[in-house]
Scaffold this active site. Structure first.
Site, PDB file in Angstrom:
ATOM      1  N   LYS A 124       0.768  -1.282   0.096  1.00 12.09           N
ATOM      2  CA  LYS A 124       0.011   0.103  -0.110  1.00 12.09           C
ATOM      3  C   LYS A 124       0.910   1.148   0.188  1.00 12.09           C
ATOM      4  CE  LYS A 124      -4.295   0.756   0.005  1.00 12.09           C
ATOM      5  NZ  LYS A 124      -5.494  -0.103  -0.509  1.00 12.09           N
ATOM      6  N   ASP A 164      -6.708   3.997  -4.876  1.00 16.78           N
ATOM      7  CA  ASP A 164      -7.516   3.986  -3.812  1.00 16.78           C
ATOM      8  C   ASP A 164      -8.183   5.144  -3.330  1.00 16.78           C
ATOM      9  OD1 ASP A 164      -7.421   1.768  -1.386  1.00 16.78           O
ATOM     10  OD2 ASP A 164      -7.384   3.633  -0.283  1.00 16.78           O
TER      11      ASP A 164
HETATM   12  O1  2IT Z   1      -7.813  -1.739  -1.473  1.00 17.00           O
HETATM   13  C1  2IT Z   1      -7.675  -2.340  -2.790  1.00 17.00           C
HETATM   14  O2  2IT Z   1      -7.838  -3.440  -3.029  1.00 17.00           O
HETATM   15  C2  2IT Z   1      -7.345  -1.328  -3.580  1.00 17.00           C
HETATM   16  N1  2IT Z   1      -7.145  -0.215  -3.629  1.00 17.00           N
HETATM   17  C3  2IT Z   1      -7.025  -1.960  -5.214  1.00 17.00           C
HETATM   18  C4  2IT Z   1      -5.619  -2.047  -5.271  1.00 17.00           C
HETATM   19  C5  2IT Z   1      -5.263  -2.537  -6.633  1.00 17.00           C
HETATM   20  O3  2IT Z   1      -4.066  -2.833  -6.792  1.00 17.00           O
HETATM   21  O4  2IT Z   1      -5.871  -2.662  -7.427  1.00 17.00           O
END
Ligand code: 2IT
Length: 447
Positions: A124, A164
């Protein structure tokens, strides 16, 4: 495993990292029994290793606002776990972003990604940049400055960010533009959530919401119910809420509330296509006000300032906004208004005691890491398309997404079915994700 001891140690080491500690506690409580049946996990100290991120990058992001003033934010990328694939997870732009928030999200992402059936590790990232009130030019300059640092940490076989909260298609576009200049390669596999004409997967924007509704439909069928004709309350009006409203409406449900930080729009006859189409306009305006829905459609809805979506009578509650957005008080209010199902679409959208209340009062509940996994799963499908230089049709992507959500539901049932035949989706999702990551870590040795 001594869950209490591990949590106490983490509390002493990371005081005040409340979201991170909350996420770890939930997973450890769920997996404790299973873990204790595997002495080889204990010998390799799997849990102690799994709760620590592999590495954290922190960097300064400096940019110039529309008034010509220099602004400085902090950027992060947390590479949490790479046992089953390259680091994968979104980028959050929100004023409250800090290491605790991103560690909780990276930890959750590790198990969520394991549930998708695709080979992706957990990560993240983000910044304490506040998009509220920013112009499009400011968003662009910030995203470019952010990528100036981030690009050194990422790569298509290393770490693949996506969007996100506060980071959608527009922001991914600006970041990709900068990445391309820095890397001097048209390497689309480095980010997901791209535009459909330059490497993005069809249906990635819809995927989190669509997947959440496919999962909800599976959960309802298992409980002998159907979503058709149900009333639904949704929090948020970003990308996730938008996809959820679209699919809920397509499946014959009636979305009677959408909310924002300023209050809730109550929509007695159900949300219309025009209102759903207006949600992305509201998001990219950076005004962060759901009242704008009422201003645009005054004859279709009413606006109640200061109230949450959970004050509106509904059958199904879908938190689609932010962590801990649904408290135990909200859970009680929902139950007293007749709500019988809550599927968490936001990451850790419900506070721990809200989940406990739902589970002990007969409200069907499923956690975000299962319900919202369709988003990252479709990012995984985008990576496959990028790696093979092809583009699948919407029908192909939708079928694959549907299949993945069915598999995730099956895993929850497999690991979460209780002696009385009901399914504990929290346990099911946590154990299924944990077993996959733990086994991979064990097989790869002490590293
Ligand atoms: O919380 C999540 O799964 C996302 N923000 C998407 C992450 C992604 O790599 O598509």
């Amino acid at each position: 495993m001594n869950t209490n001891q591990i949590i106490e140690n983490l509390k002493a080491k990371y005081p005040g990292e409340n979201e991170y500690l909350q996420a770890v506690q939930e997973v450890l409580e769920s997996v404790e029994d299973v873990y204790n049946q595997h002495p080889e996990f204990e010998k390799a100290r799997i849990v102690e290793r799994m709760v620590e991120p592999d590495r954290i990058f922190t960097f300064r992001v400096t940019w110039i606002d529309d008034k010509g003033q220099v602004q400085t934010n902090t950027g992060y990328r947390i590479q949490f776990n790479s046992a089953i694939g390259p680091y994968k997870g979104g980028i959050r732009f929100h004023r409250a972003v800090n290491p605790s928030m991103l560690k909780f999200l990276g930890f959750e992402q590790t198990f969520k990604n394991a549930l998708t059936t695709l080979p992706m590790g957990g990560a993240k990232g983000g910044s304490d940049f506040d998009p509220v009130g920013k112009s499009d030019d400011e968003i662009m300059r910030f995203c470019q400055a952010f990528m100036l640092e981030l690009w050194q940490c990422i790569g298509p076989d290393q770490d693949i960010p996506a969007g996100d909260v506060g980071c959608g298609g527009r922001e991914i576009g600006y970041m990709y533009g900068m990445y391309k200049k820095l890397a001097r390669e048209y390497n689309t596999g480095v980010l997901t959530g791209k535009g459909a004409t330059w490497g993005g997967s069809i249906l990635r924007p819809e995927a989190t919401g669509f997947g959440a509704l496919y999962f909800t439909q599976n959960l309802l069928h298992k409980a002998g119910k159907d979503i058709k004709g149900c009333t639904v309350a949704v929090s948020g009006f970003g990308n996730v809420a938008w996809g959820a409203c679209l699919k809920a409406t397509q499946l014959g449900a009636k979305v009677v509330a959408v909310s924002g930080p300023d209050g809730v729009c109550v929509i007695p006859d159900g949300i219309t296509k025009e209102m759903i189409d207006y949600m992305p306009v509201m998001r990219t305006s950076n005004r962060n006000k759901v009242e704008d829905m009422y201003v645009k459609f005054p004859d279709k809805c009413s606006f109640v300032p200061g109230k949450k979506a959970w004050s509106v009578k509904c059958d199904i509650a879908l938190p689609c906004a932010f962590q801990n957005e649904l408290s135990a008080e909200d859970a009680k209010e929902l139950k007293s208004n007749g709500t019988w199902c809550c599927c968490e679409v936001s990451n850790m959208g419900c506070q721990s005691d809200a989940i406990k209340y739902f589970q002990s009062n007969g409200v069907l509940f499923a956690p975000g890491k299962a319900v919202n996994a369709g988003g990252v799963a479709t990012s995984g499908l985008e990576m496959t398309q990028n790696a093979s230089h092809i583009s699948w049709s919407g029908k192909e992507v939708d079928e694959k997404l549907h299949f993945i959500m069915d598999s995730i539901h099956d895993s929850c049932v497999k690991y979460g079915t209780q002696p009385d035949g009901t399914v504990d989706y929290v346990k099911g999702a946590n154990i299924a994700g944990f077993m996959k990551v733990a086994t991979a870590m064990l097989e790869q040795g002490i590293i």
